[in-house]
Design a protein around this motif. Structure first.
Motif, short mmCIF file in Angstrom:
data_model
loop_
_atom_site.label_atom_id
_atom_site.label_comp_id
_atom_site.label_asym_id
_atom_site.label_seq_id
_atom_site.Cartn_x
_atom_site.Cartn_y
_atom_site.Cartn_z
N UNK A 51 0.83 -1.21 0.00
CA UNK A 51 0.00 0.00 0.00
C UNK A 51 0.87 1.26 0.00
N UNK A 52 0.28 2.36 -0.46
CA UNK A 52 0.98 3.62 -0.60
C UNK A 52 0.20 4.74 0.07
N UNK A 53 0.91 5.74 0.55
CA UNK A 53 0.27 6.92 1.09
C UNK A 53 -0.36 7.71 -0.05
N UNK A 54 -1.28 8.59 0.30
CA UNK A 54 -1.98 9.41 -0.69
C UNK A 54 -1.00 10.19 -1.55
N UNK A 55 -1.15 10.08 -2.86
CA UNK A 55 -0.37 10.82 -3.85
C UNK A 55 1.12 10.51 -3.81
N UNK A 56 1.50 9.33 -3.31
CA UNK A 56 2.91 8.93 -3.24
C UNK A 56 3.13 7.72 -4.13
N UNK A 58 6.31 5.99 -3.77
CA UNK A 58 7.36 5.20 -3.11
C UNK A 58 6.78 4.56 -1.86
N UNK A 59 7.15 3.32 -1.62
CA UNK A 59 6.63 2.58 -0.47
C UNK A 59 7.23 3.11 0.83
N UNK A 60 6.43 3.10 1.89
CA UNK A 60 6.92 3.48 3.21
C UNK A 60 7.82 2.38 3.74
N UNK A 61 8.52 2.64 4.84
CA UNK A 61 9.47 1.66 5.38
C UNK A 61 8.78 0.36 5.80
N UNK A 66 7.82 -5.61 3.60
CA UNK A 66 7.07 -6.62 2.86
C UNK A 66 7.75 -6.92 1.53
N UNK A 67 8.29 -5.89 0.88
CA UNK A 67 9.01 -6.09 -0.38
C UNK A 67 10.25 -6.94 -0.16
#
Length: 174
Positions: A51-56, A58-61, A66-67
């Motif tokens: 999942x991604x933050x709004x309008x982003x 790049x994945x969060x830490x 998970x990646x």
């Protein structure tokens, strides 16, 4: 050819977004193919969704963790391939959402390649904002729509079913 095959699967409805989003969903259009057994730690199952933050894009830490689990599974199973499908929520213009979803998928694909997963093992697609799990104006609820789906594929680029070691051990203990 692989891209055409995956597009036809997605357009035909055989690989349902809702089935893919669930951790143990059936992905084989009702066919009775034996699932491939992937032996992984139960605390790190195959991450079907990033999942991604709004309008982003790049994945969060926490999503990068998970990646890293996915990279490990792919490195330990070189016959497996991967479909990476980017999506966006419905906020904003369709053209912008299509670009954002594509950037998300490309960034995830680039991460896999940087970790040594061959580009020939990865198919990168984007669904823009066309594949919504929830319809909402709430940014938090829309998190499920801001995603990249990771679909494991066999050596012929067909979706595979998964069994986890913990589930097999649990069944054999009974």
């Amino acid at each position: 050819m692989t891209l055409l095959f995956l597009n036809s699967l997605l357009l035909s409805g055989c690989v349902s977004d809702r089935a893919i989003y669930t951790e143990y969903g059936k992905l084989d259009c009702g066919a009775d193919t034996p699932p491939m057994e992937i032996l992984v730690d139960a605390t790190e199952p195959w991450p079907t969704v990033i999942n991604f933050e709004f309008d982003k894009s790049h994945a969060t830490s926490d999503q990068q963790q998970k990646l890293m689990s996915a990279v490990s599974i792919l490195q330990n199973n070189p016959s497996l391939n991967l479909a990476v499908i980017g999506s966006a929520d419905s906020a904003g213009q369709n053209a912008y959402n299509n670009t954002l979803a594509s950037k998300r998928a490309t960034n995830v694909t680039d991460y896999f390649k940087q970790q040594g997963i061959a580009a020939s093992r990865i198919v990168t697609l984007s669904s823009g904002a066309r594949e919504q799990f929830v319809v909402s104006n709430n940014k938090q609820r829309n998190l499920v729509n801001r995603r990249v789906q990771l679909i494991l594929l066999d050596s012929d680029f067909n979706p595979v079913g998964l069994q986890y070691k913990a589930a097999i051990d649990h069944l054999s203990a009974q």
